[in-house]
Design a protein around this motif. Structure first.
Motif, PDB file in Angstrom:
ATOM      1  N   LEU A 160       0.855  -1.195   0.000  1.00  0.00           N
ATOM      2  CA  LEU A 160       0.000   0.000   0.000  1.00  0.00           C
ATOM      3  C   LEU A 160       0.887   1.240   0.000  1.00  0.00           C
ATOM      4  N   VAL A 161       0.721   2.092  -1.010  1.00  0.00           N
ATOM      5  CA  VAL A 161       1.562   3.293  -1.053  1.00  0.00           C
ATOM      6  C   VAL A 161       0.792   4.502  -0.516  1.00  0.00           C
ATOM      7  N   ALA A 162       1.378   5.129   0.476  1.00  0.00           N
ATOM      8  CA  ALA A 162       0.710   6.236   1.169  1.00  0.00           C
ATOM      9  C   ALA A 162       1.715   7.328   1.507  1.00  0.00           C
ATOM     10  N   GLY A 163       2.579   7.621   0.530  1.00  0.00           N
ATOM     11  CA  GLY A 163       3.621   8.624   0.788  1.00  0.00           C
ATOM     12  C   GLY A 163       3.316   9.966   0.156  1.00  0.00           C
ATOM     13  N   GLY A 164       2.235  10.050  -0.620  1.00  0.00           N
ATOM     14  CA  GLY A 164       1.939  11.295  -1.340  1.00  0.00           C
ATOM     15  C   GLY A 164       1.546  12.412  -0.387  1.00  0.00           C
ATOM     16  N   GLN A 165       1.630  13.650  -0.875  1.00  0.00           N
ATOM     17  CA  GLN A 165       1.372  14.795   0.001  1.00  0.00           C
ATOM     18  C   GLN A 165      -0.094  15.209   0.023  1.00  0.00           C
ATOM     19  N   GLY A 166      -0.890  14.598  -0.865  1.00  0.00           N
ATOM     20  CA  GLY A 166      -2.329  14.884  -0.861  1.00  0.00           C
ATOM     21  C   GLY A 166      -2.628  16.361  -1.008  1.00  0.00           C
ATOM     22  N   SER A 167      -1.853  17.040  -1.873  1.00  0.00           N
ATOM     23  CA  SER A 167      -2.000  18.502  -1.925  1.00  0.00           C
ATOM     24  C   SER A 167      -3.381  18.935  -2.430  1.00  0.00           C
ATOM     25  N   ARG A 168      -3.959  18.197  -3.379  1.00  0.00           N
ATOM     26  CA  ARG A 168      -5.269  18.615  -3.903  1.00  0.00           C
ATOM     27  C   ARG A 168      -6.362  18.503  -2.843  1.00  0.00           C
ATOM     28  N   LEU A 169      -6.271  17.485  -1.993  1.00  0.00           N
ATOM     29  CA  LEU A 169      -7.309  17.281  -0.973  1.00  0.00           C
ATOM     30  C   LEU A 169      -7.243  18.369   0.103  1.00  0.00           C
ATOM     31  N   SER A 229      10.703  16.685  -1.532  1.00  0.00           N
ATOM     32  CA  SER A 229       9.375  16.069  -1.555  1.00  0.00           C
ATOM     33  C   SER A 229       9.531  14.588  -1.912  1.00  0.00           C
ATOM     34  N   PRO A 230       8.499  13.777  -1.622  1.00  0.00           N
ATOM     35  CA  PRO A 230       8.616  12.341  -1.880  1.00  0.00           C
ATOM     36  C   PRO A 230       8.964  12.073  -3.349  1.00  0.00           C
ATOM     37  N   ASP A 231       9.729  11.020  -3.598  1.00  0.00           N
ATOM     38  CA  ASP A 231      10.262  10.796  -4.947  1.00  0.00           C
ATOM     39  C   ASP A 231       9.318  10.030  -5.866  1.00  0.00           C
ATOM     40  N   GLY A 232       8.009  10.054  -5.550  1.00  0.00           N
ATOM     41  CA  GLY A 232       7.015   9.431  -6.432  1.00  0.00           C
ATOM     42  C   GLY A 232       6.751   7.988  -6.050  1.00  0.00           C
ATOM     43  N   HIS A 233       5.593   7.458  -6.499  1.00  0.00           N
ATOM     44  CA  HIS A 233       5.307   6.055  -6.121  1.00  0.00           C
ATOM     45  C   HIS A 233       6.302   5.094  -6.759  1.00  0.00           C
ATOM     46  N   LEU A 240      -9.949   9.178  -3.693  1.00  0.00           N
ATOM     47  CA  LEU A 240     -10.130  10.456  -2.999  1.00  0.00           C
ATOM     48  C   LEU A 240      -8.955  11.360  -3.384  1.00  0.00           C
ATOM     49  N   LYS A 241      -9.230  12.316  -4.253  1.00  0.00           N
ATOM     50  CA  LYS A 241      -8.154  13.211  -4.725  1.00  0.00           C
ATOM     51  C   LYS A 241      -8.417  14.660  -4.335  1.00  0.00           C
ATOM     52  N   ASN A 242      -9.702  15.078  -4.444  1.00  0.00           N
ATOM     53  CA  ASN A 242      -9.992  16.511  -4.392  1.00  0.00           C
ATOM     54  C   ASN A 242     -10.784  16.921  -3.163  1.00  0.00           C
ATOM     55  N   PRO A 271      -1.915  13.115   6.938  1.00  0.00           N
ATOM     56  CA  PRO A 271      -1.751  12.256   5.757  1.00  0.00           C
ATOM     57  C   PRO A 271      -3.112  11.774   5.250  1.00  0.00           C
ATOM     58  N   LYS A 272      -3.200  11.594   3.940  1.00  0.00           N
ATOM     59  CA  LYS A 272      -4.477  11.193   3.344  1.00  0.00           C
ATOM     60  C   LYS A 272      -4.978   9.871   3.923  1.00  0.00           C
ATOM     61  N   SER A 273      -4.067   8.995   4.309  1.00  0.00           N
ATOM     62  CA  SER A 273      -4.469   7.699   4.874  1.00  0.00           C
ATOM     63  C   SER A 273      -5.341   7.880   6.117  1.00  0.00           C
ATOM     64  N   PHE A 303      -1.589  -1.246  -4.378  1.00  0.00           N
ATOM     65  CA  PHE A 303      -2.636  -0.245  -4.626  1.00  0.00           C
ATOM     66  C   PHE A 303      -2.316   1.041  -3.870  1.00  0.00           C
ATOM     67  N   GLN A 304      -3.143   2.055  -4.106  1.00  0.00           N
ATOM     68  CA  GLN A 304      -2.884   3.388  -3.553  1.00  0.00           C
ATOM     69  C   GLN A 304      -3.875   3.729  -2.447  1.00  0.00           C
ATOM     70  N   VAL A 305      -3.404   4.484  -1.489  1.00  0.00           N
ATOM     71  CA  VAL A 305      -4.171   4.685  -0.252  1.00  0.00           C
ATOM     72  C   VAL A 305      -5.500   5.394  -0.471  1.00  0.00           C
ATOM     73  N   ASP A 306      -5.606   6.140  -1.583  1.00  0.00           N
ATOM     74  CA  ASP A 306      -6.810   6.964  -1.729  1.00  0.00           C
ATOM     75  C   ASP A 306      -8.029   6.214  -2.242  1.00  0.00           C
ATOM     76  N   CYS A 325       9.577   3.897   4.852  1.00  0.00           N
ATOM     77  CA  CYS A 325       9.521   5.281   4.380  1.00  0.00           C
ATOM     78  C   CYS A 325      10.266   5.418   3.050  1.00  0.00           C
ATOM     79  N   GLN A 326       9.644   6.103   2.108  1.00  0.00           N
ATOM     80  CA  GLN A 326      10.275   6.269   0.796  1.00  0.00           C
ATOM     81  C   GLN A 326      11.274   7.426   0.820  1.00  0.00           C
ATOM     82  N   GLY A 327      12.020   7.559  -0.254  1.00  0.00           N
ATOM     83  CA  GLY A 327      13.021   8.613  -0.353  1.00  0.00           C
ATOM     84  C   GLY A 327      12.430   9.933  -0.835  1.00  0.00           C
TER      85      GLY A 327
HETATM   86  P1  UTP Z   1      -1.031  11.108  -6.331  1.00  0.00           P
HETATM   87  O1  UTP Z   1      -0.051  11.321  -7.391  1.00  0.00           O
HETATM   88  O2  UTP Z   1      -2.469  11.175  -6.660  1.00  0.00           O
HETATM   89  O3  UTP Z   1      -0.683  12.112  -5.152  1.00  0.00           O
HETATM   90  O4  UTP Z   1      -0.682   9.737  -5.631  1.00  0.00           O
HETATM   91  P2  UTP Z   1      -1.457  12.440  -3.826  1.00  0.00           P
HETATM   92  O5  UTP Z   1      -0.458  12.659  -2.753  1.00  0.00           O
HETATM   93  O6  UTP Z   1      -2.475  11.398  -3.490  1.00  0.00           O
HETATM   94  O7  UTP Z   1      -2.233  13.772  -4.153  1.00  0.00           O
HETATM   95  P3  UTP Z   1      -1.770  15.175  -4.798  1.00  0.00           P
HETATM   96  O8  UTP Z   1      -1.359  14.902  -6.217  1.00  0.00           O
HETATM   97  O9  UTP Z   1      -0.644  15.735  -3.969  1.00  0.00           O
HETATM   98  O10 UTP Z   1      -3.020  15.976  -4.694  1.00  0.00           O
HETATM   99  C1  UTP Z   1      -1.287   8.527  -5.935  1.00  0.00           C
HETATM  100  C2  UTP Z   1      -0.878   7.543  -4.849  1.00  0.00           C
HETATM  101  O11 UTP Z   1       0.518   7.375  -4.812  1.00  0.00           O
HETATM  102  C3  UTP Z   1       1.017   7.646  -3.519  1.00  0.00           C
HETATM  103  C4  UTP Z   1      -0.029   8.521  -2.847  1.00  0.00           C
HETATM  104  O12 UTP Z   1       0.043   8.416  -1.434  1.00  0.00           O
HETATM  105  C5  UTP Z   1      -1.305   7.935  -3.418  1.00  0.00           C
HETATM  106  O13 UTP Z   1      -1.637   6.729  -2.730  1.00  0.00           O
HETATM  107  N1  UTP Z   1       2.310   8.326  -3.629  1.00  0.00           N
HETATM  108  C6  UTP Z   1       2.455   9.379  -4.484  1.00  0.00           C
HETATM  109  C7  UTP Z   1       3.364   7.911  -2.860  1.00  0.00           C
HETATM  110  O14 UTP Z   1       3.231   6.940  -2.070  1.00  0.00           O
HETATM  111  N2  UTP Z   1       4.552   8.558  -2.961  1.00  0.00           N
HETATM  112  C8  UTP Z   1       4.730   9.605  -3.788  1.00  0.00           C
HETATM  113  O15 UTP Z   1       5.855  10.152  -3.816  1.00  0.00           O
HETATM  114  C9  UTP Z   1       3.662  10.019  -4.583  1.00  0.00           C
END
Ligand code: UTP
Length: 476
Positions: free
Chosen positions: A112-121, A219-223, A405-407, A126-128, A250-253, A194-196
């Motif tokens: 389960l990847v949950a490292g994103g910053q969830g900026s749109r939400l 910032s996180p280096d992407g999924h 859940l993005k927005n 954390p979005k999780s 899968f992704q946390v959202d 924890c990711q890089g």
């Molecule tokens: P998104 O690219 O939709 O990013 O990530 P986000 O953080 O959910 O939302 P925005 O774009 O900032 O609004 C899709 C999935 O990938 C994970 C997120 O946690 C989400 O589950 N992800 C994204 C990571 O785990 N690490 C990252 O560096 C980027």
């Protein structure tokens, strides 16, 4: 080593790359600030940043590639529902049986990847930890964990959960899990890692940005950072010890993700695929989903923004969209494939995105930009697809697999209300299929511990069941 030598060493490292401005506030920093900044600078791959800024990383010519693309090898939803074997030669019943066997043998893990910053939400945590449960207020993480617990109960064998955070989400996630007794997961069934991170550069000059006088913006280096983080954290070692050979990613959202659905797992195993992707059928050519396509016998995801409209609009001989397969970021990975991909050069290239990044200017003032000012660098997990042998795609109905859940509230799609409607609708379909009656205007939410899927609901209710008030169905 004295501070002045330290400064000189850092300066000598930065100057050939035009990044010595990072030391502009060195004299104002205390010892802790200096050592933090020095450690951050030491960790940056400066030649990589140079080449990413220069843009001399090969970008595929997607327009040209799209024109020789074919639809991917797939198990379509209609075939699954009819119980038929597709061109893959596997029936749904065979797949389900094989998937159950692997789950009961403990060979499947959950990633389960949950490292994103969830900026749109725009949620402060954390979005999780977003309380998405429309009646229960359950967090996204609780829903996912309950599915893992329901799987463990059903197969009498757990599927360990590998939960990826980032420096942006790690501490809050770990604290929440500690406060809630790991949401009921045994210690050895949960590994949080924890990711890089990557720094960002000013879009017009290529200069690295500071978030404070003594700290780089990171910032996180992407999924796509998942693979390196899995290896660095010891998660791969944990999988080896537990006998986990395949991962459901899968992704946390997305609270609708059909975690470890045995049929999906079974296609992956019976097709001997290294990477299987779940797809939904696009409803229109311009749908904002990545497109699964086969190019030179390799599976690729082409992002909707890179997919030419005339190709997206092509129809097959039955008049349906030829490129129907939209990505919802759900995959099965072979662990051995992930390990192999670590040794492949450039299997996860960085992508560049133009974003708004607050920074400290040369005068020491914090600037909050109103429009994109910076380049951020991220890896995407789907870049692994073309490296996988025997890839396949399995179609699921969107309403049973994907409600991200993005927005923030108010957006047209992918808001809390939108996701909650999907959750209610799925519960209502499962109840209706089992013969239960849900009165008009009533909303029912189902805990995965009460029923993981439609088959579980059939064990719980029958034609005599009538639900005439909104409620959360959960054990106890
Ligand atoms: P998104 O690219 O939709 O990013 O990530 P986000 O953080 O959910 O939302 P925005 O774009 O900032 O609004 C899709 C999935 O990938 C994970 C997120 O946690 C989400 O589950 N992800 C994204 C990571 O785990 N690490 C990252 O560096 C980027």
């Amino acid at each position: 080593m004295s501070d002045s030598v330290d400064r000189q060493t850092l300066h000598d490292r930065l100057a050939p790359h035009g990044q010595e401005h990072l030391l502009a506030f060195w004299d104002e920093l205390d010892a802790a600030g200096r050592s933090q900044l020095a450690a951050q600078i030491a960790a940056i791959d400066l030649p990589l940043i140079d080449s990413l800024y220069r843009g001399d990383v090969d970008q595929p010519d997607w327009a040209e590639l799209s024109r020789r693309a074919a639809p991917p090898p797939a198990m379509r939803l209609a075939e699954r529902l009819a119980g038929k074997a597709s061109s893959l030669g596997i029936t749904p019943a065979e797949a389900t049986a094989r998937g159950r066997e692997a789950l009961a043998a403990g060979e499947i893990g959950v990633l389960l990847v949950a490292g994103g910053q969830g900026s749109r939400l725009g949620f402060e945590k954390p979005k999780s930890l977003y309380p998405i449960g429309p009646i229960s207020g359950a967090t996204l993480l609780q829903i996912h964990v309950e599915k893992c617990r329901a799987i463990a109960a059903r197969y009498e064998k757990s599927a360990p959960l590998y939960l990826m955070t980032s420096p942006a989400t790690h501490d809050d996630t770990v604290a929440f899990l500690a406060e809630h007794d790991n949401l009921g997961l045994p210690d050895d069934d949960l590994l949080v890692f924890c990711q890089g991170t990557m720094p960002a550069v000013d879009a017009s000059t290529g200069k690295l940005l500071l978030s404070e006088k003594g700290a780089l913006f990171q910032s996180p280096d992407g999924h796509g950072g998942t693979v390196a983080a899995l290896a660095a954290s010891g998660a791969i070692e944990h999988m080896r010890r537990r006998g986990v050979k395949h991962l459901f990613y899968f992704q946390v959202d997305n609270p609708l993700a059909p975690i470890c659905d045995p049929e999906f797992v079974g296609y992956h195993l019976l097709a001997e695929s290294e990477l299987t992707s779940l797809a939904v059928a696009k409803s229109a050519p311009e749908d904002k989903l990545g497109n699964f396509v086969l190019i030179d016998n390799r599976l690729n995801v082409i992002e909707y923004s890179d997919f030419p409209a005339d190709v997206a609009q092509q129809l097959d001989s039955s008049g349906n969209l030829k490129f129907w397969a939209g990505s919802v970021a759900i995959h099965m990975f072979d662990v051995a494939f992930l390990e192999k991909s670590l040794t492949l050069k450039d299997s996860l290239p960085f992508h560049v995105a133009n974003k708004k990044v607050p920074f400290i200017d040369p005068a020491g003032e914090r600037i909050e930009p109103t429009k994109p000012n910076a380049l951020k660098f991220e890896r995407f997990i789907f870049d692994l697809l073309p490296h996988a042998a025997r890839p396949i795609v399995v179609e699921y109905a969107e309403e049973d697999s994907f409600a991200p859940l993005k927005n923030a509230p108010g957006a047209p799609k992918d808001t809390p209300e939108y996701v909650q409607r999907f959750m209610f609708d799925q519960a209502h379909r499962w109840l209706a299929a089992a013969g239960a009656e849900v009165s008009p205007g009533v909303n029912v939410e189902i805990s995965p511990l009460w029923a993981l899927d439609a088959a579980d609901v059939r064990q719980r209710v029958d034609r005599s069941t009538k639900l005439d008030k909104s409620q959360y169905l959960a054990p106890g």
